[in-house]
Each structure stands twice: as C-alpha cells, then as structure tokens.
Design a protein around this motif. Structure first.
Motif, PDB file in Angstrom:
ATOM      1  N   LEU A 151     -22.697 -30.829  21.885  1.00  0.00           N
ATOM      2  CA  LEU A 151     -23.345 -31.323  20.671  1.00  0.00           C
ATOM      3  C   LEU A 151     -22.318 -31.984  19.741  1.00  0.00           C
ATOM      4  N   PHE A 152     -22.683 -33.117  19.165  1.00  0.00           N
ATOM      5  CA  PHE A 152     -21.832 -33.899  18.253  1.00  0.00           C
ATOM      6  C   PHE A 152     -20.523 -34.342  18.924  1.00  0.00           C
ATOM      7  N   PHE A 153     -20.589 -34.646  20.219  1.00  0.00           N
ATOM      8  CA  PHE A 153     -19.355 -35.047  20.916  1.00  0.00           C
ATOM      9  C   PHE A 153     -18.812 -36.376  20.386  1.00  0.00           C
ATOM     10  N   ASN A 154     -19.702 -37.238  19.888  1.00  0.00           N
ATOM     11  CA  ASN A 154     -19.280 -38.548  19.395  1.00  0.00           C
ATOM     12  C   ASN A 154     -19.227 -38.628  17.870  1.00  0.00           C
ATOM     13  N   ILE A 155     -19.421 -37.474  17.207  1.00  0.00           N
ATOM     14  CA  ILE A 155     -19.291 -37.415  15.743  1.00  0.00           C
ATOM     15  C   ILE A 155     -18.385 -36.223  15.416  1.00  0.00           C
ATOM     16  N   PRO A 156     -17.080 -36.379  15.548  1.00  0.00           N
ATOM     17  CA  PRO A 156     -16.171 -35.230  15.342  1.00  0.00           C
ATOM     18  C   PRO A 156     -16.291 -34.617  13.954  1.00  0.00           C
ATOM     19  N   ALA A 157     -16.591 -35.443  12.938  1.00  0.00           N
ATOM     20  CA  ALA A 157     -16.687 -34.899  11.576  1.00  0.00           C
ATOM     21  C   ALA A 157     -17.821 -33.889  11.480  1.00  0.00           C
ATOM     22  N   ARG A 158     -18.964 -34.197  12.126  1.00  0.00           N
ATOM     23  CA  ARG A 158     -20.086 -33.257  12.091  1.00  0.00           C
ATOM     24  C   ARG A 158     -19.767 -31.994  12.896  1.00  0.00           C
ATOM     25  N   ARG A 159     -19.062 -32.166  14.000  1.00  0.00           N
ATOM     26  CA  ARG A 159     -18.730 -30.998  14.823  1.00  0.00           C
ATOM     27  C   ARG A 159     -17.782 -30.061  14.089  1.00  0.00           C
ATOM     28  N   ASN A 160     -16.881 -30.632  13.282  1.00  0.00           N
ATOM     29  CA  ASN A 160     -15.937 -29.797  12.541  1.00  0.00           C
ATOM     30  C   ASN A 160     -16.628 -28.970  11.466  1.00  0.00           C
ATOM     31  N   PHE A 161     -17.813 -29.398  11.032  1.00  0.00           N
ATOM     32  CA  PHE A 161     -18.518 -28.661  10.000  1.00  0.00           C
ATOM     33  C   PHE A 161     -19.305 -27.479  10.551  1.00  0.00           C
ATOM     34  N   LEU A 162     -19.411 -27.368  11.871  1.00  0.00           N
ATOM     35  CA  LEU A 162     -20.092 -26.223  12.460  1.00  0.00           C
ATOM     36  C   LEU A 162     -19.274 -24.959  12.231  1.00  0.00           C
ATOM     37  N   LYS A 163     -19.974 -23.851  12.098  1.00  0.00           N
ATOM     38  CA  LYS A 163     -19.312 -22.564  11.874  1.00  0.00           C
ATOM     39  C   LYS A 163     -18.843 -21.975  13.206  1.00  0.00           C
ATOM     40  N   SER A 164     -18.407 -20.731  13.151  1.00  0.00           N
ATOM     41  CA  SER A 164     -17.927 -20.060  14.362  1.00  0.00           C
ATOM     42  C   SER A 164     -19.080 -19.821  15.335  1.00  0.00           C
ATOM     43  N   ASP A 165     -18.731 -19.481  16.573  1.00  0.00           N
ATOM     44  CA  ASP A 165     -19.755 -19.248  17.595  1.00  0.00           C
ATOM     45  C   ASP A 165     -20.697 -18.120  17.193  1.00  0.00           C
ATOM     46  N   GLN A 166     -20.151 -17.058  16.569  1.00  0.00           N
ATOM     47  CA  GLN A 166     -20.995 -15.934  16.172  1.00  0.00           C
ATOM     48  C   GLN A 166     -22.016 -16.338  15.116  1.00  0.00           C
ATOM     49  N   VAL A 167     -21.586 -17.171  14.167  1.00  0.00           N
ATOM     50  CA  VAL A 167     -22.486 -17.601  13.101  1.00  0.00           C
ATOM     51  C   VAL A 167     -23.578 -18.509  13.662  1.00  0.00           C
ATOM     52  N   GLU A 168     -23.194 -19.451  14.508  1.00  0.00           N
ATOM     53  CA  GLU A 168     -24.186 -20.350  15.094  1.00  0.00           C
ATOM     54  C   GLU A 168     -25.146 -19.580  16.000  1.00  0.00           C
ATOM     55  N   TYR A 169     -24.632 -18.583  16.711  1.00  0.00           N
ATOM     56  CA  TYR A 169     -25.510 -17.746  17.533  1.00  0.00           C
ATOM     57  C   TYR A 169     -26.538 -17.022  16.663  1.00  0.00           C
ATOM     58  N   ARG A 170     -26.099 -16.561  15.500  1.00  0.00           N
ATOM     59  CA  ARG A 170     -27.004 -15.839  14.605  1.00  0.00           C
ATOM     60  C   ARG A 170     -28.147 -16.742  14.130  1.00  0.00           C
ATOM     61  N   HIS A 171     -27.834 -17.993  13.843  1.00  0.00           N
ATOM     62  CA  HIS A 171     -28.885 -18.934  13.434  1.00  0.00           C
ATOM     63  C   HIS A 171     -29.852 -19.224  14.579  1.00  0.00           C
ATOM     64  N   ILE A 172     -29.313 -19.342  15.792  1.00  0.00           N
ATOM     65  CA  ILE A 172     -30.178 -19.556  16.949  1.00  0.00           C
ATOM     66  C   ILE A 172     -31.076 -18.344  17.176  1.00  0.00           C
ATOM     67  N   ALA A 173     -30.514 -17.151  17.039  1.00  0.00           N
ATOM     68  CA  ALA A 173     -31.307 -15.927  17.210  1.00  0.00           C
ATOM     69  C   ALA A 173     -32.437 -15.868  16.188  1.00  0.00           C
TER      70      ALA A 173
END
Length: 615
Positions: A151-173
C-alpha cells in the motif's frame, strides 16, 4: 494570455481520490469486505500481513464477475449498484463509492481473481499504480479474491504517515468487528501474519457478539426489542454494573451498516442516567431498521455518519426502549440449576416461627476458682491457676496513657533551598501548610505564598516516579495473597500483550494470559487490589484512543495513565504531614510547573500582589 486550466491525467486524479478513500489499510479492508457482502457472499476471509501495509486479501464466495465486469470495476465511477440518481437516496446495499477500486489500484499492487457461477473459467487481472499489467483467463473457484500488496508504494510521503503495525492492526480489527457484527448471517475468518485471529461461523446476533468479545459477555447482555411505524429497534445493551471507563463496546447499526451518532448516543446515556457510576460508559449493540428513503448515508466520505429525517422521534423511542429493557431485566427470576440443595431450607421448617437468637451468660462463672478435675486426671485435686490481686493489674492504665501526641515529631525530607532559581524562591517550611476547598494546598515562600493544585501536583510526582521505574526497571511489587483473574475481550487482551512488558517494569506481576482473561499475581506498592480492574480498563481505554506506536510513547502513556488514576483527587482531605510531603516531593521533581498533561500545577502570589489589592 495562455490557458492555465487543464484536465488532470487519470492516474493523477485517481491518486487524489485515493487520498479521500484510503486513509489507512483499514479503509481498504472496509471497502473490499463491503463489496464482498454486496456480492451475496456467505463466507468471507480476511488475510493481512504487517498491519495491512504488506498484504490485504479478501476472499469471498459471492457472485463473482465476468471478464468485462472485472476490467470495468477498476474504472472511475463504475458500479453495479446505481442505475439513476434517485438510487442514491434509496440504497439497500453498502452504498456506492465510484472511486473505491480505482483509487486502491492507483496506490498499490492489486490482483483480482474472479469467476461467476455460470462461467467455466475465471479472470485474473494485475494492476500496478493504475496500469493494467496482465489480464488472463485462469481456473478459479466461484467468487472473488482481491489481493492488495504494498500500500502507498508510489506515494512514500503517505506511507511514512502510517503508524506501527500494531496500531494499524487495531484499526483493521475495529473495522472487522463492525462489519461482522452487522452481518451475523455471514461466516468470517480473520488471519493476521499467518495466525488465526477469528473463526466466526454464521449465527444469530447474540452468539456473534459472544464469539467476538468473549464468553463472559453473554451474562452481561440485556435484550432490547421494539417495533413502530418509524423504526424497528433490536439488539442488546449491557447491564449497568458492567459499565466501563472506555467506550469500546458501543455499536449502532442502521440498516445493517455501522454508524456513529453522538445524538443517539446521548439518548442511551439518558436512559442509563442514575444507574451507572459517573465517568463510566454503557455498552450496547443496537440495530435500527428504518425506511432507506428516510436516511442519508452520503453526508460523510466514510459513510459512518448519517442523517435521519426525524431524529427527535428516533431519540425519544430509543431512550424509552432502553429504559424499558433496563427495568425488565431484573424482574424475571433466574433459575440456578447448580445451586447446592443442602443450603435450602427444609420443608419441615416452612411454617415454623423464627426465633430471636438469645445470648446466655453465666454471671456466676469465675475462671480463677477451683473446679473439678478433668476426666483422665485421677490423682489429687485440680485447680485452675489463681492469681492474687488480679484486679490491680489494670489499675492506673487510664492515667498512664498519654493521649496528647503533640510532642511527636515527623521526619520529613530535606528541602533543597535552591528549588526556585531566579525569581522562584524556596518554600518556607517553618510555617504550616493549609488546604483550601480540599483542592489547593497553600504554603509560604520568602516573597509571598504558593497556591498548589493538589491533584496536578501529585500527578507530576507519580508520573516521574513511574517513568523512572520503567526506565531503570527496578519497581517494587507487592504480591497478592489470592491472584486476581480479570476478563477482557480478545481485542483488549491484544492491547495488554503489547504493554505487558512495560507494566511489569512498573510493578505488575502477571500469571496466565489467555484469550479471554488475565491473571495478576502482584501489583505496584501504590495500587490497591480493588483498583486493579479500574486501572486496567483505563489503560486499555487510553491506548485505544491514543494508539501510541513506539515503545517510548507506550512508556510515557503508561506513566501518565497510572499517575492520573492513582493521584489524589479534588475533594480529598489531606492532613498536614501529607500536605508538606506532597509539597516537598513536587519541588524535588525535574519539572515542577506543569502536570504530565501540560496544565499549570501552582501559582505564586507575591507580597506586592497582595498589597496592590488594598490600594
């Protein structure tokens, strides 16, 4: 003058649209799972890796698509759900978002595998950054498999704004919980990094709630049911005694769609008013069925905020329905088939009058007089030891005890006279402190006096102590005689596993940690056993709302939460020794002016300030 307005290329327009549609990996999960449900799927699998950054895959057994439909689905504003403009206001599906798949394909590597029931073969399409790499005919099962990588492989700025894996997992859950609760008739499987998280069979609403939030939830639920011409209300609320500090288990569903409505939430709070503790929040899982023409779901990009035509009537009905359920759930007697029959009153005593217990005292009994020898003592007479003049043993005690403890002195910490630098001056401890309104501590300095907020000051002291313990890992723990077993939902257990290491450095000692509960064998010295449940709920609530990423943020938030929970509160009376101790501890801290939450701890009032008031 040259023309300056131009149309954007499709791939740029798609990336801009992606900024609205895809905020984080959980947005992709929501779109793909809702598409699977609209396709009539009865089984849906969600597979993620690294918090959805590396891989998101949704596999369903729905209708599937033909080769032409599969290709068109990635075009902007292409849909099977809308035929004319009026359909936007009469939606029976999950709604229409024309940019969804096109936007996802613009910022990720997407692979679609789909087949309809009537076709013999399926279609496989690969897209990278809006560019179709391959489209081929393959053998595939009925349904659709959407695979989103990088995800966001061609938009590094957006990818850098993602949180840690645990936080993103929590949102998915969270998104998984909302969708699976809204559709209990659909079976869901959830896999994270190769491990099985949820296996939810198709079931009724109550069992779906229990499968997600644990078996202990079943005993907390109270059914809610009401049907009128305006709305049909169904679902469950939690009993008042299970209200929590956090707002985790609060779900509204309108026409099988998760919504957020502060207005309707206020109706629930009004129904629970007076039956839950202040500062706690009730849990509820409520379904609202209304005419699709009376609800607007397109007022917010994520479609979680909706607008009802007649909100006032809905508010009143919801409040009265919940109140009615709260009044009913305790009326029906519970049958306990595991009750011990030996504890029941025998039938022979059914009509027997109850006698008042009497205390019989032998006033002539003297423990020092000679008695008959006990059995087995055949030789000679026996007498209990007799003490002459025993009455005089207690004489003079009432005069020898000195109840005046004013001569006692308490040893206090040495106060550093250089606590205040420059304009700040050391606290003058030759005078006593004074507590004002059970909120402020007033003490003198050389140029006037200091007014200290006792709660914020104690928060600062505890915060620095906990942060120090976490850093040096030398906290003192007190062992519990009987270990505590606390029950939590699987998502809450996941948070506890994340912060367990930091909790141990503060002084908590954990036993067994299962998917439905945690065993606590020891707590920090400052924590009372009765406060452990409240502290854990507060910790989980703060971590759910703030969702810190790195370990430093976790340690900082843990120290803040413990300090806030264990600090002296406004309204608590402190004796003079405690007041002086708190003042000393405060001015021994590295930061004295602000609390951990950046609020002012004290103010100084100089003698000149006081004199100006008399001019």
């Amino acid at each position: 003058m040259a023309d300056i307005i131009r149309l954007l290329p499709d791939h740029v327009a798609n990336q801009i649209a992606a900024g609205e549609v895809v905020q984080r990996p959980s947005s992709v999960v929501k779109e793909l799972m809702e598409n699977a449900i609209d396709a009539g799927a009865t089984e849906i699998q969600l597979i993620i890796k690294d918090g959805g950054k590396t891989l998101i895959q949704v596999v369903d057994n729905g209708k599937g698509m033909s080769g032409t439909d599969a290709r068109l689905s990635f075009e902007r504003h292409a849909t099977s759900k809308i035929q004319k403009a009026e359909d936007l206001f009469n939606l029976h599906t999950k709604g229409f978002r024309g940019e969804a798949l096109a936007s996802i394909a613009a910022i990720a590597h997407v692979e679609m595998l789909t087949k309809t029931e009537d076709d013999d073969i399926g279609t496989k399409i690969k897209i990278e950054g809006s560019k179709i790499v391959t489209q081929e005919v393959v053998v595939a099962p009925k349904g659709t498999s959407m695979l989103v990588k990088n995800l966001f492989f061609n938009i590094p700025a957006r990818r850098n704004f993602l949180k840690s894996d645990q936080v993103e997992y929590r949102h998915i859950a969270d998104e998984f919980h909302r969708i699976s609760l809204a559709h209990p008739q659909v079976a869901f499987n959830f896999y994270n990094n190769g491990s099985d998280v949820f296996q939810l069979p198709a079931n009724d609403f109550r069992k779906r709630i229990v499968h997600i939030f644990g078996r202990k939830t079943d005993e907390k639920l109270v059914p809610v049911e009401e049907e009128t011409q305006v709305v049909k209300i169904s679902g469950y609320i939690q009993k008042p005694e299970f209200a929590k500090k956090s707002r985790g288990e609060q779900f509204f569903f309108a026409n099988n769609r998760f919504i957020k409505s502060p207005y309707l939430h206020h109706a629930i709070l009004g129904a629970f008013e007076g039956v839950i503790r202040p500062g706690t929040h009730p849990g509820y899982f409520l379904n609202l069925e209304v005419d699709p023409a009376t609800i607007d779901i397109n007022i917010h990009p994520t479609k979680t905020e909706v607008k009802f035509d007649d909100e006032h009537t809905l508010y009143a009905m919801l409040k009265s329905t919940v109140k009615h359920s709260l009044g009913q759930f305790n009326v029906v007697p519970a049958l306990d088939f595991e009750q011990d029959q030996n504890l029941d009153t025998p039938y022979s005593y059914k009509n027997k009058a109850v006698g008042i217990p009497q205390v019989v005292v032998d006033s002539s009994f003297n423990p020092f007089e000679t008695t008959q020898p006990p059995k087995g003592n055949s030789g000679g007479s026996y007498s209990k030891p007799k003490v002459d003049g025993w009455e005089s043993l207690y004489s003079g005690l009432e005069t020898s005890s000195d109840t005046n403890a004013s001569h006692l002195e308490f040893e206090s910490e040495v106060v550093n006279s250089s606590i205040f630098d420059g304009k700040k001056e050391a606290v003058d401890h030759t005078t006593t402190t004074f507590q004002l309104r059970k909120k402020y501590i007033i003490t003198t300095i050389k140029s006037g006096m200091v007014v200290i907020n006792q709660s914020r000051a104690h928060q600062r002291v505890l915060y620095e102590n906990f942060l120090k313990n976490i850093t040096i890992k030398e906290a003192v723990s007190q062992q519990l005689l009987f270990p505590l077993t606390l029950s939590f939902s699987p998502s809450e257990i996941h948070i506890l596993k994340e912060i367990k290491e930091n909790l141990c450095t503060v002084g908590f000692v954990f036993g067994e940690l299962t998917e439905e509960g945690v065993e606590i064998k020891g707590v920090p010295v400052l924590v009372a056993e009765s406060e452990v449940q409240m502290i854990m709920e507060q910790l989980i609530s703060d971590f759910q709302q703030e969702v810190p990423g790195d370990s430093f943020s976790q340690s900082d938030m843990l120290a803040k939460t413990l300090a806030k929970t264990l600090s002296v509160k406004t309204g608590e009376s402190l004796d003079e020794f405690s007041q002086v101790k708190l003042v000393n501890d405060l001015f021994a801290c590295k930061e004295t002016t602000l609390s951990p939450f950046n609020k002012k701890v004290y103010i100084t009032i100089t003698e000149n300030d006081i004199e100006r008031k008399f001019i």
